[in-house]
Motif scaffolding. Structure first.
Motif, PDB file in Angstrom:
ATOM      1  N   LEU A 275      15.983 -10.847  34.585  1.00  0.00           N
ATOM      2  CA  LEU A 275      17.021 -11.605  33.996  1.00  0.00           C
ATOM      3  C   LEU A 275      17.190 -10.932  32.509  1.00  0.00           C
TER       4      LEU A 275
ATOM      5  N   GLY B 260      15.069 -20.196  35.285  1.00  0.00           N
ATOM      6  CA  GLY B 260      14.626 -21.336  34.422  1.00  0.00           C
ATOM      7  C   GLY B 260      15.609 -21.815  33.798  1.00  0.00           C
TER       8      GLY B 260
ATOM      9  N   LYS C 293      12.904 -30.927  29.599  1.00  0.00           N
ATOM     10  CA  LYS C 293      13.924 -30.193  29.992  1.00  0.00           C
ATOM     11  C   LYS C 293      15.126 -31.095  30.807  1.00  0.00           C
TER      12      LYS C 293
ATOM     13  N   THR D 260      11.320 -14.838  33.881  1.00  0.00           N
ATOM     14  CA  THR D 260      10.036 -15.177  33.357  1.00  0.00           C
ATOM     15  C   THR D 260      10.077 -16.639  32.541  1.00  0.00           C
TER      16      THR D 260
ATOM     17  N   TYR E 241       8.858  -8.930  29.004  1.00  0.00           N
ATOM     18  CA  TYR E 241       8.966  -9.486  30.469  1.00  0.00           C
ATOM     19  C   TYR E 241       8.685  -8.650  31.356  1.00  0.00           C
TER      20      TYR E 241
ATOM     21  N   SER F  56       8.416 -21.954  34.073  1.00  0.00           N
ATOM     22  CA  SER F  56       9.493 -22.622  34.954  1.00  0.00           C
ATOM     23  C   SER F  56       9.051 -22.401  36.394  1.00  0.00           C
TER      24      SER F  56
ATOM     25  N   PHE G 228      18.692 -15.163  28.757  1.00  0.00           N
ATOM     26  CA  PHE G 228      18.768 -15.386  27.206  1.00  0.00           C
ATOM     27  C   PHE G 228      20.162 -15.406  26.628  1.00  0.00           C
TER      28      PHE G 228
HETATM   29  C1  GLP Z   1      13.072 -17.774  28.363  1.00  0.00           C
HETATM   30  C2  GLP Z   1      13.717 -17.041  29.325  1.00  0.00           C
HETATM   31  C3  GLP Z   1      14.275 -17.942  30.298  1.00  0.00           C
HETATM   32  C4  GLP Z   1      13.597 -19.097  30.682  1.00  0.00           C
HETATM   33  C5  GLP Z   1      13.497 -20.189  29.453  1.00  0.00           C
HETATM   34  C6  GLP Z   1      12.715 -21.088  29.604  1.00  0.00           C
HETATM   35  O1  GLP Z   1      14.102 -18.104  27.063  1.00  0.00           O
HETATM   36  N1  GLP Z   1      14.507 -15.953  28.843  1.00  0.00           N
HETATM   37  O2  GLP Z   1      14.813 -17.005  31.448  1.00  0.00           O
HETATM   38  O3  GLP Z   1      14.480 -19.988  31.646  1.00  0.00           O
HETATM   39  O4  GLP Z   1      12.702 -19.219  28.464  1.00  0.00           O
HETATM   40  O5  GLP Z   1      11.315 -20.976  29.804  1.00  0.00           O
HETATM   41  P1  GLP Z   1      10.075 -21.980  30.162  1.00  0.00           P
HETATM   42  O6  GLP Z   1      10.200 -21.852  31.814  1.00  0.00           O
HETATM   43  O7  GLP Z   1       8.926 -21.418  29.937  1.00  0.00           O
HETATM   44  O8  GLP Z   1      10.380 -23.224  29.727  1.00  0.00           O
END
Ligand code: GLP
Length: 259
Positions: free
Chosen positions: A65, A131, A201, A35, A79, A38, A140
């Motif tokens: 995940l 992501g 990022k 989720t 999620y 990304s 996480f």
């Molecule tokens: C959360 C999720 C991750 C994700 C991260 C980055 O923490 N658990 O799986 O990669 O957010 O999120 P985003 O893609 O919104 O920056």
């Protein structure tokens, strides 16, 4: 590890969708879903290809995940709910075969063990979408996560809680605890596809790809995996020392070599 630098996040979505669709054509049956924002371009592209080109997910299973402890799939911030509304509801995949850790379980640690066992029994996951968090977390798995960890209950850093507060009415509502696949669990997947976009990022992407393999940057565990594709837009690639080399290798890839 293959690092693909693309002009825009939309281009990244097309590359990641190519990987998923190519794997399905080659018999993949299990997807690992993430989720966060990304993978959204990838999911939109998959939905488009399903609608326009008839790519079918009917034979697929999927594993998420991670999940917040205390949230159940009917709650919009969970999620499980998020992946349903963003992807699953728009494909022909059977929702009963889309699995996520049981955030509402009375014993979250036991639920985590069960989830890990299910992935081992039904895996390996063919393509795992990932992501990356600003501090280098995947799933996480926050900094200091064991590089061989299995699915378990983890405590979120205040930074991650703040990053994810946008999905909650009140920042105080962001749970402190989660169930996440471990770095070892994630590494069991056959092909890891990490997607990152935006300048925010860039430091995490650099640490993951060019930094030392270290629990301090959990995503650096990707360096130990035999089949990884990192798809980054120009902004997220902004701090990569070897960016020109990565562009060169993508351009001069042997014709028969897929991602
Ligand atoms: C959360 C999720 C991750 C994700 C991260 C980055 O923490 N658990 O799986 O990669 O957010 O999120 P985003 O893609 O919104 O920056």
């Amino acid at each position: 590890m293959e690092i693909v630098i693309v002009p825009t996040p939309e281009d990244g979505g097309r590359i990641a969708a190519d990987i998923v669709c190519g794997a399905i054509e080659n018999g993949a049956r299990t997807l690992g879903l993430a989720t966060g924002s990304s993978p959204l371009h990838t999911y939109r592209e998959l939905i488009k290809r399903h609608g326009e080109s008839g790519v079918s997910f009917a034979a697929m299973s999927a594993y998420l995940l991670d999940e917040y402890v205390g949230l159940t799939p009917d709650q919009p911030q969970s999620y499980a709910h998020t992946i349903r509304t963003e992807l699953v509801d728009h494909l022909d995949i059977d929702n009963a075969r889309v699995f996520s850790p049981d955030g509402g379980a009375a014993d979250p640690s036991e639920a985590a063990r069960r989830y890990d066992a299910a992935i081992v029994d039904n895996g390996p996951i063919d393509v795992q979408i990932l992501g990356i968090g600003l501090n280098g977390h995947i799933g996480f798995n926050e900094p200091s996560s064991s590089l061989t960890s299995r699915t378990r209950v983890k405590t979120l850093t205040e930074r991650t809680r703040a990053d994810n507060a946008r999905f909650f009415a009140d920042p105080a509502d962001v749970p402190h605890h989660v169930i996440t696949q471990g770095l070892g669990t994630i590494s069991d997947a056959k092909h890891l596809v990490l997607i990152a976009e935006g300048a925010r990022k860039a430091p995490a992407v650099r640490a993951a790809i060019e930094g030392p393999v270290s629990a301090f940057c959990p995503a650096s565990v990707l360096q130990l995996h035999p089949h990884v594709t990192v798809v980054v837009d120009e902004a997220a690639a902004g701090e990569l020392q070897l960016a020109d080399f990565y562009r060169y290798t993508t351009e001069h890839k042997p014709a028969e070599q897929g991602y």
